[in-house]
Design a protein around this motif. Structure first.
Motif, short mmCIF file in Angstrom:
data_model
loop_
_atom_site.label_atom_id
_atom_site.label_comp_id
_atom_site.label_asym_id
_atom_site.label_seq_id
_atom_site.Cartn_x
_atom_site.Cartn_y
_atom_site.Cartn_z
N ILE A 144 15.67 8.00 2.57
CA ILE A 144 14.31 7.60 2.93
C ILE A 144 13.90 8.23 4.25
O ILE A 144 12.80 8.76 4.40
CB ILE A 144 14.22 6.06 2.99
N ARG A 176 4.05 4.95 0.41
CA ARG A 176 3.80 5.08 -1.04
C ARG A 176 4.50 6.32 -1.60
O ARG A 176 5.12 6.26 -2.67
CB ARG A 176 2.29 5.15 -1.28
N HIS A 226 8.20 5.73 -1.62
CA HIS A 226 8.58 4.55 -2.40
C HIS A 226 9.40 3.57 -1.56
O HIS A 226 10.49 3.14 -1.94
CB HIS A 226 9.37 4.95 -3.65
N ALA A 227 8.85 3.23 -0.38
CA ALA A 227 9.52 2.29 0.51
C ALA A 227 8.47 1.45 1.22
O ALA A 227 7.33 1.90 1.42
CB ALA A 227 10.39 3.02 1.54
N HIS A 228 8.84 0.24 1.60
CA HIS A 228 7.93 -0.61 2.38
C HIS A 228 7.73 0.03 3.75
O HIS A 228 8.66 0.60 4.32
CB HIS A 228 8.54 -2.01 2.53
#
Length: 282
Positions: free
Chosen positions: A178, A201, A204-206
Motif C-alpha cells: 500500500i 480509492r 483500495h485502502a482507507h
C-alpha cells in the motif's frame, strides 16, 4: 535577532554533479525530507545532528557523510554556534541503487584521504574553467565511495530507494504494498497532486490506513514526501535560471507564497535568495 544564513548554490558543468550547496546556519533545523540525488556532505565548522532511517547520527568535522537518495532525513545544529557545511549532490551515474542499503547502514565515513579529496573537488567546482580537474577528482571520489560501501550482490535489492522499514505484526507485506503504491501515485502526480480520498480509492485502502502505512514504511509523512520532491524540482529550475515567480507553478505549488513557505523550511532560505545572481545567494 537571528543571524541571516550564508548560502551559495550553483550547478557546475560537470557530469554527475546535480548541485553544489554551501551554507552556514546557526539555528535552522531541516524537517524530514528526501532528495532525488546522493548527498555528499562535509562539515567545516560545528556539527549536524540528523536522523536517517530512524537512527540518530551526527557529522563531526573529520567525517564525510553520504546520504542516499529517496531515504528521509532531517538535520539540526549539534553545537550552540550552528554549523558550516559544503554539499555536492550527485546523480545515479556516480553511485547506482545497489549502494543505497550500505549507505543507509553507514553514512558517516572517517577517511582523511576522502575528506581531503572532497574539499579539493569543491575548490575545483568553484573555479570556472577547471571542469577537467573537477571531473578527475570526482572520478577518484566515486571510486573511493564504492570501495567503502561494497554492496553484496543482493544487498541493493533489499532496500530499493526510499526506506523499506515496515510495521511489525500481521499484514506487513500488505502495508508495504500500500505504501509503495501511494509513493508511485505521488511520483506520478508530482505537479498536479492528488486528493487523499482519490488516492485511497485507487489504492483500495482507507485514507487513515493509507497515511499510517506510508509513514510506517518510509519514516516520512506522505505530504512531507510530496513537498520535498517539489522543492527538489524547484531547486533545479531555479539553478536553470527560471525566475522565482515562475518556478512556483512549474514545480507544483499553488502560488509563490506556498513555494516560499516550504522552500524555506527545507532549504533554509527563500527561493529568491537561493537563486540570487546567476544561481548564487549570500
Amino acid at each position: 535577532m537571528t543571524p541571516r544564513p550564508e548560502i551559495s548554490a550553483w550547478r557546475p558543468p560537470v557530469a554527475g554533479v546535480v548541485e553544489v550547496f554551501h551554507a552556514h546556519f546557526t539555528e535552522h533545523a531541516y524537517p524530514m525530507h528526501v532528495h532525488d540525488s546522493w548527498t555528499l556532505l562535509i562539515v567545516d565548522d560545528g556539527a549536524i545532528r540528523y536522523d536517517l532511517d530512524r537512527f540518530e547520527r551526527a557529522t563531526p568535522r573529520e567525517t564525510v557523510s553520504l546520504l542516499p537518495p529517496q531515504v528521509p532525513h532531517n538535520g539540526s545544529p549539534a553545537t550552540p554556534h550552528g554549523f558550516r557545511k559544503r554539499v555536492i549532490y550527485l546523480d545515479m551515474t556516480q553511485l547506482d541503487e545497489r549502494f543505497i542499503g550500505p549507505a543507509v547502514d553507514g553514512p558517516d565515513l572517517t577517511d582523511p584521504v576522502l575528506r581531503r579529496r572532497v574539499g579539493q573537488l569543491h575548490t575545483a567546482l568553484a573555479d570556472p574553467g577547471d571542469e577537467f580537474e573537477a571531473e578527475s577528482r570526482l572520478a577518484l571520489i566515486s571510486e573511493r565511495l564504492r570501495e567503502h560501501l561494497r554492496p553484496s550482490p543482493t544487498f541493493g535489492a533489499a532496500r530499493p530507494g526510499l526506506g523499506t522499514r515496515t510495521e511489525a505484526g500481521t499484514g506487513t507485506g500488505t502495508r508495504t504494498s500500500i505504501a509503495q503504491s501511494l509513493r508511485d501515485l505521488l511520483d506520478e502526480r508530482l505537479l498536479e497532486g492528488i486528493a487523499l480520498a482519490e488516492a485511497a480509492r485507487l489504492v483500495h485502502a482507507h485514507p487513515v490506513h493509507l497515511v499510517r502505512a506510508f509513514s510506517g514504511a518510509f519514516g516520512i509523512a506522505p505530504h512531507q514526501y510530496l513537498m520535498s520532491r517539489r522543492v527538489s524540482l524547484a531547486r533545479r529550475l531555479l539553478l536553470d535560471g527560471q525566475p522565482a515567480g515562475d518556478v512556483a507553478t512549474a514545480a507544483g505549488f499553488y502560488d509563490q507564497s506556498h513555494l516560499t513557505r516550504h522552500f524555506k523550511r527545507i532549504v533554509g532560505t527563500t527561493p529568491g535568495r537561493y537563486a540570487g545572481a546567476g544561481g548564487k545567494a549570500a
